[in-house]
Enzyme design. Structure first.
Site, PDB file in Angstrom:
ATOM      1  N   CYS A 337       0.802  -1.238   0.000  1.00 13.35           N
ATOM      2  CA  CYS A 337       0.000   0.000   0.000  1.00 13.35           C
ATOM      3  C   CYS A 337       0.834   1.286   0.000  1.00 13.35           C
ATOM      4  O   CYS A 337       0.539   2.188  -0.792  1.00 13.35           O
ATOM      5  CB  CYS A 337      -0.978   0.026   1.162  1.00 13.35           C
ATOM      6  N   ARG A 366       6.804 -10.797   5.919  1.00 17.36           N
ATOM      7  CA  ARG A 366       6.352 -10.515   7.271  1.00 17.36           C
ATOM      8  C   ARG A 366       6.948 -11.548   8.200  1.00 17.36           C
ATOM      9  O   ARG A 366       6.897 -12.744   7.911  1.00 17.36           O
ATOM     10  CB  ARG A 366       4.823 -10.579   7.352  1.00 17.36           C
ATOM     11  N   GLN A 384       1.039 -11.050  -2.806  1.00 17.71           N
ATOM     12  CA  GLN A 384      -0.367 -10.669  -2.784  1.00 17.71           C
ATOM     13  C   GLN A 384      -0.820 -10.314  -4.197  1.00 17.71           C
ATOM     14  O   GLN A 384      -0.076  -9.676  -4.933  1.00 17.71           O
ATOM     15  CB  GLN A 384      -0.558  -9.431  -1.910  1.00 17.71           C
ATOM     16  N   ASP A 386      -2.432  -7.958  -5.230  1.00 19.85           N
ATOM     17  CA  ASP A 386      -2.856  -6.714  -4.607  1.00 19.85           C
ATOM     18  C   ASP A 386      -3.301  -5.682  -5.639  1.00 19.85           C
ATOM     19  O   ASP A 386      -2.827  -5.683  -6.767  1.00 19.85           O
ATOM     20  CB  ASP A 386      -1.653  -6.140  -3.845  1.00 19.85           C
ATOM     21  N   HIS A 388      -4.841  -1.352  -5.437  1.00 19.00           N
ATOM     22  CA  HIS A 388      -5.407  -0.259  -4.670  1.00 19.00           C
ATOM     23  C   HIS A 388      -6.157   0.657  -5.611  1.00 19.00           C
ATOM     24  O   HIS A 388      -5.632   1.059  -6.645  1.00 19.00           O
ATOM     25  CB  HIS A 388      -4.299   0.481  -3.921  1.00 19.00           C
ATOM     26  N   LYS A 472     -14.715  -3.290   6.087  1.00 16.51           N
ATOM     27  CA  LYS A 472     -14.233  -4.240   5.087  1.00 16.51           C
ATOM     28  C   LYS A 472     -15.231  -5.344   4.826  1.00 16.51           C
ATOM     29  O   LYS A 472     -16.220  -5.490   5.559  1.00 16.51           O
ATOM     30  CB  LYS A 472     -12.888  -4.824   5.519  1.00 16.51           C
ATOM     31  N   HIS A 518      -8.408  -1.204  -0.695  1.00 11.76           N
ATOM     32  CA  HIS A 518      -7.465  -2.318  -0.844  1.00 11.76           C
ATOM     33  C   HIS A 518      -8.294  -3.521  -1.244  1.00 11.76           C
ATOM     34  O   HIS A 518      -9.355  -3.736  -0.677  1.00 11.76           O
ATOM     35  CB  HIS A 518      -6.800  -2.700   0.477  1.00 11.76           C
TER      36      HIS A 518
END
Length: 647
Positions: A337, A366, A384, A386, A388, A472, A518
RNA sequence: GCCGAUGUAGCUCAGCUGGUAGAGCAACGCAUUCGUAAUGCGUAGGUCUGCGGUUCAAGUCCGCAUCUCGGCUCCA
């Protein structure tokens, strides 16, 4: 006299003090024998408890979740009774029912309890069950309860008592065992016909890692022996589909101590599978108006100080990378992000540009706790899927709607048919916990709920489960054998745009803050592949599977023809290999079946002469002969059919 | 990170109360040339997770580390 209303709407007039069990008896003796609990005015009660006012009543049996829970909760007491009999002096914390069975947290003191002792406990439980000891409920004053457990020296029950109000305290006794318990319980222990101690594990007292650990004993019971057998078979089946086992057997991925814990190595077949999934999603995203971006694997520590992640997770992450330059530090990126915020900021944005959707298969790192790592579902380095979305507050609804469509499309193609959607909203009691204007929150929460409703999604609303930065929506799928997994997620975020001071110029020529969404339909490639493996037990859809076809020559004499067939298929973009080992065809078939290859083509004398192949489908056997071209066409159309499910 | 269990050939697993390792499958070689779920014979393969200790002697007993597994806690 009081009125009892049954679920079918019928009403019965009975004496005050009648029990649910009495009413069941009136209906039929067989029913009465099976009643484990009763829902009285929406509250689950002991069937033996007297009803003293008008009430709605639902009789609960093993076929009701609440009935099952009652039996399992009672079974936890049965377990405790057995443990107390075998290990005098043990102390108990709590013993609730869980999704499959129950557990009891036990302090064994100086005594040891290992899996070798399970059988003895099971035997004792069954022995106690046979005695059909009734569960007897007794209301008790707080003072008496404290005196009772003080006499026993049971600090755990005393601790529980502290939190209870006088007048609401009840004890339950069955046989020689008395426990502080709110109930309800089944009538007697005899309902348990099969009992199994499943496992033991450490569990922190009150779930707090600074407290001492108790021994958590997991068990399960059933009203019929054969149900236990069936349950154990289901577990066996789950083990057979475990992605860690299949991943190894099918050469999809591996781990190496030398590379490091939780850092998966994708082997060629796994990599191929994964990139095919990525291509599939990329194409869907391209159609949905996403733009690909690429950002580095590390970022300056300042980036994460700005995003706030450093303050929150810095200490528990991979530690900063030093550079030769004094004081300069970089972090392995734990999420994409912040990078994408900077992509947004790369140039000024106008309201005419919005929404912008930046997508990246972003690999992040992580430092998960070592005990938390699990196959591909929980790792330390993962990618991910991912993206945005930066948009105006008014666009949130439509964007969320589009994301949901994308997720539903993916689920459809990959045959995840059973899922629920959890909508996580803010806690109305604690509005101060959240960042962002009330107006925007309300807008976003309304948007999410409306979209979910418009799409006819099976939704559960979880108040207070929202992230501090926004509400979410998560997709929870059920796999082929009924286990629940969390997959795709959509999160609305007011925090990062604020922290990164993201702006766009509105039609009014003044600056506004965009909303950030996200979303990750797969969640992560690792996790998704793991769940997909377990969902389809390693038998991937034809379009995804690394090897689609294996060509099996009857003998070495036909290897050349087999190679020719392979070439033709290759020209049709069909992934085929020839098994040219000097083995009997039976052996080649067996191996290909075990490798879960969807199609086997057997070729010998007659096929070579006629330019055909003899087709065998995995798990189904021989399905007859086809020309090579006809077979290629069959595969092509089968795949087209699979991918055509677009709405 | 915490509690507990485990680690023997590429894989699945034997190896009793200490006496320097074994099977099946896979791999490789040879023979076989076969019609819808296992052809035969042979060969090779192991610092028994690592490091220390006890012992005349350790895969086996003890300690520490590490990985994996079952949970707990955590999950941006």
């Amino acid at each position: 006299m009081i009125n009892i209303t049954l679920p079918d709407g019928s009403t019965r007039k009975v004496e005050s003090g009648t029990t649910a069990h009495d009413i069941a008896l009136e209906i039929s003796e067989g029913l009465a024998r099976n009643v484990l609990a009763a829902e009285v005015n929406g509250e689950v009660w002991d069937p033996q408890r007297e009803i003293h006012s008008d009430a709605s009543l639902k009789l609960l049996t093993w076929n009701d979740d609440a009935g099952k829970n009652t039996m399992w909760h009672s079974s936890a007491h049965l377990l405790a009774e057995a443990l107390e009999a075998l290990y005098p002096g043990v102390k108990f914390w709590v013993g609730p029912p869980i999704e499959h069975g129950f557990y009891y947290d036990v302090d064994f003191g100086d005594q040891t309890f290992t899996d070798k002792d399970f059988a003895a406990v099971e035997q004792k439980m069954l022995e106690l069950a046979k005695a059909k000891n009734p569960f007897i409920r007794k209301e008790i004053s707080k003072a008496d309860a404290i005196a009772l457990f003080e006499a026993k020296g049971d600090e755990y029950k005393l601790d529980l008592l502290e939190g209870l109000e006088d007048g609401t305290i009840t004890l339950y006794t069955q046989g020689n065992f008395t426990d502080l318990c709110r109930g309800p319980h089944m009538p007697h222990t005899g309902f348990v016909k099969a009992a199994k101690v499943m496992s033991i594990a450490g569990a922190y007292w009150k779930g707090d890692e600074s407290n001492k650990q108790l021994t958590r004993v997991y068990g399960i019971t059933f009203p019929k022996k054969q149900e236990l057998t069936a349950y154990l078979e289901l577990l066996e089946q789950a083990r057979a589909r475990d992605h860690r086992k299949l991943g190894k057997e099918m050469d999809l991925f591996a781990f190496s101590d030398k590379v490091g814990q939780g850092l998966p190595l994708w082997l060629p077949k796994g990599a191929e599978l994964r990139s095919r999934l990525e291509d599939f999603l990329k194409e869907a995203q391209r159609k949905a108006g996403y733009q690909g971006v690429i950002t580095p694997h590390i970022g300056n520590k300042e980036l994460y100080i700005t995003s706030g992640h450093y303050a929150k997770y810095g200490a528990d992450s991979f530690q900063p990378i030093q550079t030769p330059s004094e004081g300069e530090e970089y972090l392995l990126k734990p999420m994409n992000c912040p990078h994408h915020c900077e992509v947004y900021k790369a140039r000024p944005r106008s309201y005419r540009d919005l929404p912008v959707r930046f997508a990246e298969f972003g690999t992040v790192y992580r430092y998960e706790q070592s005990g938390e790592l699990h196959g591909l579902t929980r790792v330390r380095g993962f990618t991910q899927d991912d993206a945005h979305i930066f948009c105006t507050a008014d666009q949130v609804k439509e964007e969320v709607s589009n994301v949901i469509d994308l997720v539903l499309y993916i689920f459809k193609i990959l045959n995840f048919e059973d899922f629920v959607v959890q909508v996580s909203l803010s806690d109305p009691e604690n509005p101060e916990k959240y960042i962002g204007s009330d107006e925007n929150w309300e807008k976003a929460e309304r948007a999410i709920q409306e979209v979910a409703e418009e799409k006819g999604l099976n939704t559960i609303v979880a108040l207070g489960e929202a992230a501090f930065y926004g509400p979410k929506l998560d997709f929870m799928v059920r796999d082929a054998i009924g286990r629940k997994w969390q997959l795709g997620t959509v999160q609305i975020d007011y925090n990062l745009p604020e922290r990164f001071e993201l702006e766009y110029v509105g039609a009014d020529n003044s600056k506004h803050r965009p909303v950030m969404i996200h979303r990750a339909p797969f969640g992560s490639m690792e996790r998704f592949v793991a769940i997909l493996i377990e969902h389809c037990a390693g038998k991937f859809p034809l379009w995804l599977t690394p090897e689609q076809v294996k060509i099996l020559p009857i003998s070495d004499r036909f290897n050349e023809y087999a190679e020719g067939v392979s070439k033709v298929l290759e020209n049709h973009d069909i992934r085929a290999l020839v098994d040219d080992r000097s083995e009997k065809v039976g052996k080649k078939i067996r191996d290909a079946e075990l490798e879960k290859i969807p199609y086997m083509l057997i070729v010998g004398e007659s096929e070579a002469a006629e330019g055909t192949v003899s087709v065998r489908k995995q798990g189904e056997g021989d399905i007859g002969g086809l020309t090579v071209e006809a077979f290629a066409e069959r595969i092509r159309s089968e795949i087209a059919e699979m991918l055509k499910k677009e709405d």
